[in-house]
Design a protein around this motif. Structure first.
Motif, PDB file in Angstrom:
ATOM      1  N   ASP A   1      -9.328   1.726  -1.600  1.00  0.00           N
ATOM      2  CA  ASP A   1      -9.836   3.105  -1.585  1.00  0.00           C
ATOM      3  C   ASP A   1      -9.422   3.795  -0.290  1.00  0.00           C
ATOM      4  O   ASP A   1      -9.329   5.024  -0.217  1.00  0.00           O
ATOM      5  N   LEU A   2      -9.229   2.973   0.740  1.00  0.00           N
ATOM      6  CA  LEU A   2      -8.608   3.467   1.969  1.00  0.00           C
ATOM      7  C   LEU A   2      -7.113   3.293   1.734  1.00  0.00           C
ATOM      8  O   LEU A   2      -6.626   2.173   1.680  1.00  0.00           O
ATOM      9  N   SER A   3      -6.380   4.382   1.509  1.00  0.00           N
ATOM     10  CA  SER A   3      -4.986   4.156   1.094  1.00  0.00           C
ATOM     11  C   SER A   3      -4.120   3.752   2.267  1.00  0.00           C
ATOM     12  O   SER A   3      -3.187   2.976   2.106  1.00  0.00           O
ATOM     13  N   CYS A   4      -4.411   4.266   3.455  1.00  0.00           N
ATOM     14  CA  CYS A   4      -3.663   3.883   4.667  1.00  0.00           C
ATOM     15  C   CYS A   4      -4.276   4.625   5.851  1.00  0.00           C
ATOM     16  O   CYS A   4      -5.267   5.336   5.697  1.00  0.00           O
TER      17      CYS A   4
ATOM     18  N   LEU B   1      -7.318  -4.978   9.295  1.00  0.00           N
ATOM     19  CA  LEU B   1      -5.938  -4.934   8.819  1.00  0.00           C
ATOM     20  C   LEU B   1      -5.765  -3.803   7.820  1.00  0.00           C
ATOM     21  O   LEU B   1      -6.574  -3.638   6.896  1.00  0.00           O
ATOM     22  N   HIS B   2      -4.718  -2.998   7.978  1.00  0.00           N
ATOM     23  CA  HIS B   2      -4.366  -2.030   6.939  1.00  0.00           C
ATOM     24  C   HIS B   2      -2.956  -1.488   7.202  1.00  0.00           C
ATOM     25  O   HIS B   2      -2.299  -1.913   8.149  1.00  0.00           O
ATOM     26  N   ALA B   3      -2.533  -0.597   6.336  1.00  0.00           N
ATOM     27  CA  ALA B   3      -1.203   0.003   6.457  1.00  0.00           C
ATOM     28  C   ALA B   3      -1.300   1.300   7.251  1.00  0.00           C
ATOM     29  O   ALA B   3      -2.313   2.010   7.179  1.00  0.00           O
ATOM     30  N   VAL B   4      -0.240   1.604   7.994  1.00  0.00           N
ATOM     31  CA  VAL B   4      -0.155   2.881   8.715  1.00  0.00           C
ATOM     32  C   VAL B   4       1.136   3.575   8.299  1.00  0.00           C
ATOM     33  O   VAL B   4       2.218   2.977   8.330  1.00  0.00           O
TER      34      VAL B   4
ATOM     35  N   PRO C   1       0.803  -1.232   0.000  1.00  0.00           N
ATOM     36  CA  PRO C   1       0.000   0.000   0.000  1.00  0.00           C
ATOM     37  C   PRO C   1       0.838   1.285   0.000  1.00  0.00           C
ATOM     38  O   PRO C   1       0.404   2.303  -0.516  1.00  0.00           O
ATOM     39  N   LEU C   2       2.027   1.233   0.573  1.00  0.00           N
ATOM     40  CA  LEU C   2       2.886   2.427   0.616  1.00  0.00           C
ATOM     41  C   LEU C   2       4.278   2.064   0.099  1.00  0.00           C
ATOM     42  O   LEU C   2       4.771   0.964   0.335  1.00  0.00           O
TER      43      LEU C   2
END
Lengths: 344, 147
Positions: free
Chosen positions: B139-142, B109-112, B89-90
Motif C-alpha cells: 500500500d506504500l508504493s515507494c 526496507l522499501h523502494a525509492v 515495486p517500480l
C-alpha cells in the motif's frame, strides 16, 4: 566437554549443473569417502545428521529420500536441519556430548545451479514487511555494502580484491568449477553494476555438490577446539549492518580470543562485502584466508558452510596448527557459526 | 538447461492459505490502507517501524503506545537497480533503501523512486501511497526524494 575429532572427510567437486547424479548418489559418494577415511563402516556410526533444503529439492521431507545414500537399514538415530550442513555438524557435536554414542556422520547436499535460489531466499524474509516487496539477496547484500562504504570500512576496490583473491586460489582447487571471468582487479572494476556498489562477480557462483564429515570422540584427526553459533533479527532495519554482532558473539563463544593465532580461515561469504567484513571482525590479518577459494567461487546451497569446516580440517591435516571455519545463513550474515579446529 | 531428451515435469509451488496478521501488524497494515504511518513503542522506549508484537532484539512484547511517524524520512543505506526484476515495486530503475521515518528509531526496507543522482545516504524522502490499497506493505508504493 568430550573431545570431538574430525575422523574423516568426503568431498566431491562443486559443479555448475550436475545432471548425472541425483541427491542420493551425491550423498553416497561423500559418505563412503568420509567413512573410508575414518576407517569405519556405516554400521559403526552412532548418529547421523544432515543439512539440506526442501526448497532446493522441490519436495517436502526430501531428506528422508536422500538418507538412502547412507543406507536405511539397520534403523538409525538420525536427524536433519533445514539449514546449512554446518549446523548439522553442530547438532552432531552436541549429540556426542550426551555420552552414549561416540561417532557421528554429518552430510549436506544441494543443487544450487539452475535452482531458483534467489526466490527461495527472498521467500525466507519477513512475510509481512519484506518478502512481499521482493528484494533480491544481492540487493540486500548491496545495502550492507553501502553501509560499510559510508562507515569508511570498505571501498569498491576492496570488493574487487577479495573476488580476485577467491578466483586466483579457486582456479587451482579441485573442488571449484572453472573460473569464468577476469582475475585482475581493474578488469573486475570495469564490469557493470547489478545493484550498486555490487557487480555480478560480487555474488557467489552457485553450484551443485555434497560434503560429509565423520566425527568421533577421541581418536585421530583435527580436534574441534570450540564451536558456537549466534543469530540476529532477520529485519535489516533492526541490525547494525556494519557490526557483524552475531559473528563476533559466535567467535567469542567458540573461544577465539583464548585460542591463539589462527593459521588458516575458511569463510562462508556469499557476497564480497561479507568477505571483507568477516576478515575485519575476526582479525585474520596473519591467517591464510580461503585457501580453497572460498564460497565466492563455489557456493552449493546448504553445503558451503560444512565445506568450510571440511576445508579448514584439511588445512590442519596439512600442517596448520589452528584453523577457523565460518558458516552463515540468512541475509547479510544474519546467522553465524564459528568452528575452531586444532592439530591434536 | 533442459535438453530435448530430458523429461521435464512442470511444478508450481504455492502457499494457498491466508495468513493472519494479528493485532499489532494488523493495525500497522490497516493504518497503511488508510494512508497513515504508525510505529509502536517498545518496552525499551524506542519507536519500532514497521510495528511488531515484540522487539526481535530483546524478545520483549511491544507496548500498546502507538506513535504517528513520517510521512517523511531519511535514507540510511541504499542500492541502485538499473534492471528491476519482474514484480519489483517500480518498473523503472529505482533504489532499494532503508528509510528511517521521522519519529521512528528503526529504518524500514522499501523502494525509492529516482532519479539516481538524487539517491544518497542522508537524502530526505517522502512516502508515496498506492491509489488502490488493500492492507499490505505494498500500500506504500515507494518513497520519493524531496527536492
Amino acid at each position: 566437554m568430550r573431545p570431538v575429532h574430525i575422523a574423516g572427510i568426503g568431498q566431491i567437486p562443486n559443479v555448475r549443473g550436475d545432471t548425472d547424479h541425483d541427491e542420493v548418489q551425491l550423498v553416497q559418494a561423500v559418505a563412503s569417502a568420509a567413512l573410508a577415511e575414518a576407517g569405519l563402516h556405516k554400521d559403526d556410526i552412532g548418529f547421523f545428521c544432515s543439512g539440506s533444503s526442501d526448497y532446493v529439492m522441490g519436495r517436502p521431507f526430501s531428506f528422508t529420500m536422500a538418507i538412502d545414500g547412507v543406507g536405511l537399514w539397520p534403523p538409525k538415530r538420525e536427524s536433519h536441519v533445514e539449514m546449512d550442513g554446518a549446523w548439522a555438524l553442530y547438532e552432531a557435536w552436541v549429540r556426542l556430548q550426551h555420552g552414549d554414542v561416540d561417532t557421528a556422520l554429518v552430510y549436506a547436499y544441494g543443487k544450487g545451479h539452475g535452482a531458483p535460489v534467489d526466490g527461495m531466499l527472498t521467500a525466507q524474509l519477513d512475510p509481512y514487511y519484506e518478502a512481499p516487496l521482493g528484494p533480491s539477496p544481492m540487493a540486500l547484500a548491496a545495502l550492507q555494502a553501502r553501509a560499510l562504504i559510508d562507515a569508511g570500512r570498505l571501498t569498491e576496490r576492496d570488493l574487487a580484491e577479495v573476488v580476485a583473491h577467491a578466483r586466483r586460489l579457486g582456479a587451482t582447487h579441485p573442488g571449484v568449477p572453472a573460473i569464468d571471468g577476469p582475475l585482475d582487479v581493474d578488469a573486475l572494476l570495469d564490469a557493470p553494476y547489478v545493484a550498486t556498489p555490487l557487480r555480478a562477480h560480487d555474488e557467489a557462483v552457485r553450484t551443485d555438490g555434497a560434503t560429509a564429515i565423520v566425527l568421533s570422540v577421541g581418536g585421530g584427526g583435527p580436534r574441534i577446539g570450540g564451536i558456537a553459533h549466534c543469530i540476529e533479527p532477520i529485519e535489516l532495519g533492526l541490525r547494525d549492518l556494519t557490526a557483524a554482532t552475531s559473528v563476533r558473539r559466535a567467535a567469542a563463544w567458540a573461544g577465539l580470543e583464548q585460542a591463539g593465532s589462527i593459521d588458516v580461515a575458511e569463510l562462508h561469504a556469499t557476497y564480497s562485502p561479507q568477505a571483507v567484513l568477516l576478515r575485519q571482525v575476526l582479525g585474520l590479518a596473519d591467517a591464510v584466508v580461503d585457501p580453497s577459494g572460498g564460497a565466492l567461487v563455489a557456493d552449493t546451497p546448504f553445503v558451503t558452510g560444512l565445506s568450510r569446516i571440511a576445508e579448514a580440517a584439511r588445512a590442519v591435516q596439512g600442517g596448520a596448527v589452528r584453523a577457523l571455519a565460518h558458516a552463515s545463513g540468512g541475509p547479510c550474515l544474519q546467522h553465524n557459526l564459528i568452528c575452531l579446529l586444532e592439530a591434536r | 538447461m533442459a535438453r530435448d531428451a530430458d523429461f521435464v515435469a512442470r511444478f508450481h509451488l504455492a502457499y494457498t492459505y491466508k495468513r493472519s496478521t494479528g493485532p499489532v501488524i494488523g493495525r500497522f497494515l490497516t493504518s497503511l490502507r488508510e494512508g497513515r504511518l504508525e510505529g509502536v513503542r517498545t518496552a525499551s522506549g524506542e519507536v519500532l517501524v514497521p510495528a511488531r508484537a515484540y522487539d526481535p532484539r530483546d524478545g520483549r512484547a511491544t507496548t500498546d503506545a502507538w506513535v504517528d511517524v513520517g510521512p517523511e524520512g531519511t535514507i540510511t543505506t541504499w542500492t541502485w537497480i538499473d534492471a528491476p526484476a519482474a514484480g519489483a515495486p517500480l518498473d523503472a530503475p529505482f533504489a532499494w533503501a532503508l528509510v528511517r521515518l521521522d519519529g521512528a528509531d528503526t529504518p524500514m526496507l522499501h523502494a525509492v523512486r529516482g532519479p539516481r543522482a538524487a539517491i544518497a545516504t542522508g537524502a530526505r524522502v517522502r512516502a508515496v501511497f498506492a491509489d488502490h490499497r488493500e492492507g499490505g506493505i505494498r500500500d506504500l508504493s515507494c518513497f520519493e526524494v524531496i527536492p
